[in-house]
Design an enzyme around this catalytic site. Structure first.
Site, short mmCIF file in Angstrom:
data_model
loop_
_atom_site.label_atom_id
_atom_site.label_comp_id
_atom_site.label_asym_id
_atom_site.label_seq_id
_atom_site.Cartn_x
_atom_site.Cartn_y
_atom_site.Cartn_z
N PRO A 173 97.69 26.24 9.25
CG PRO A 173 97.64 24.40 7.83
CD PRO A 173 98.13 25.82 7.94
CD GLU A 174 98.35 27.76 15.78
OE1 GLU A 174 98.62 27.19 16.85
OE2 GLU A 174 98.19 28.98 15.68
#
Ligand SMILES: [Zn+2]
Length: 291
Positions: A2-3
């Site tokens: 996840p960014e």
């Protein structure tokens, strides 16, 4: 992994079910995730009212009435599910597990919902830090400005990159320069600003360390790509088929990331997307329109 936009989307998904409500009980179903849970982990959460749900870089910050902050990180594969509430926080482009064996932390909220933290690979973690000690917290100390915050602008970015001999790609991945940017959005922002990932980071500043036009373009592109991704996450929030572990919606809007050999999406550009390795990470870019 996840960014920042995914973490922000998760924050917006959890906010309506957490903020203002009281945690009746927390279950930590294992002794550890990436790190062991603190000995008093559940004790410091049980019965607490959540006064706010914030984010710093890729950390979710749950403010409690006691003055503690629960710091949560999704790691590689962490995700939240909400049971007993109309909305479930979005999952974006990384696959999400719903296997109950990986539900490691469970928050029972007084208002009814049950919030489950699921993490098959267990690189995520949770840690409680006193609000007063946040400045000294090693996880957060030394992080650069938030790319969507007011502090982040061309002058600041130019000053941070002035004299740096590293590539522009490496400089943007450096969390001390700007916080929370990862491989995907750095590739995407560089393409939007038509700057080569191999360009020297020092070219963002002139001799007086003032920002060049490159720096101004890049700041605008970073903000735009993150905002677009958050917007796309917002729409996947409303689409439950997208939140059930399927690859997300917003991946379709990548311009260069994971598109090796495809046509460059820049209008009139005849280039094709190339993949190179910088550091240990893949970089995707167009050698024709990114200079
Ligand atoms: Zn191109």
């Amino acid at each position: 992994m996840p960014e920042l936009p995914e973490v922000e989307t998760v924050r917006r998904g959890l906010q309506p079910v957490m903020e203002g409500d009281r945690i009746t009980r927390v279950e930590a179903r294992r002794a550890d995730l990436r790190f062991p849970f603190q000995a008093d982990f559940t004790k410091r959460l049980d019965g607490q009212i959540i006064t706010g749900l914030g984010r710093r870089a890729k950390y979710l910050l749950v403010d409690l009435a006691s003055g503690d902050v629960l710091v949560m990180h999704l790691g590689m594969s962490g995700s939240f599910r909400v049971v007993g509430a109309p909305k479930t926080p979005g999952s974006f482009h990384y696959p999400r597990s719903e296997e109950r064996a990986h539900d490691h932390v469970v928050f029972h909220m007084a208002g009814g919902p049950v919030i489950l933290f699921n993490d098959p690979r267990r690189f995520g973690f949770m840690k409680i830090v006193a609000r007063a000690a946040m400045d000294r917290e090693p996880l957060l100390k030394g992080l650069g400005p938030e790319p969507l915050g007011n502090e982040f602008d061309a002058a600041m970015l130019a000053a941070a990159c002035a004299g740096k001999k590293t590539s522009l790609k490496a400089a943007l991945l450096d969390q001390r320069v700007v916080a929370g940017l990862g491989n995907i959005y750095v590739c995407e922002a560089l393409h939007r600003s038509h700057l080569s990932p191999r360009r020297s980071a020092s070219t963002l500043a002139d001799r007086k360390q003032a920002p060049t036009d490159h720096a101004k373009r890049l700041v605008n592109s970073i903000r735009a790509v993150l905002n677009d991704a958050i917007k796309a996450g917002g729409s996947s929030l409303r689409d439950h088929r997208q939140t059930n572990g399927e690859l997300g919606y917003f991946q379709k809007s990548f311009r260069v990331y994971d598109r090796e050999a495809q046509k460059c999406p820049t209008p009139k550009c005849k280039g094709r997307i190339k993949r190179i390795v910088q550091g240990t990470r893949s970089t995707f870019f167009c050698p024709v329109c990114q200079k």
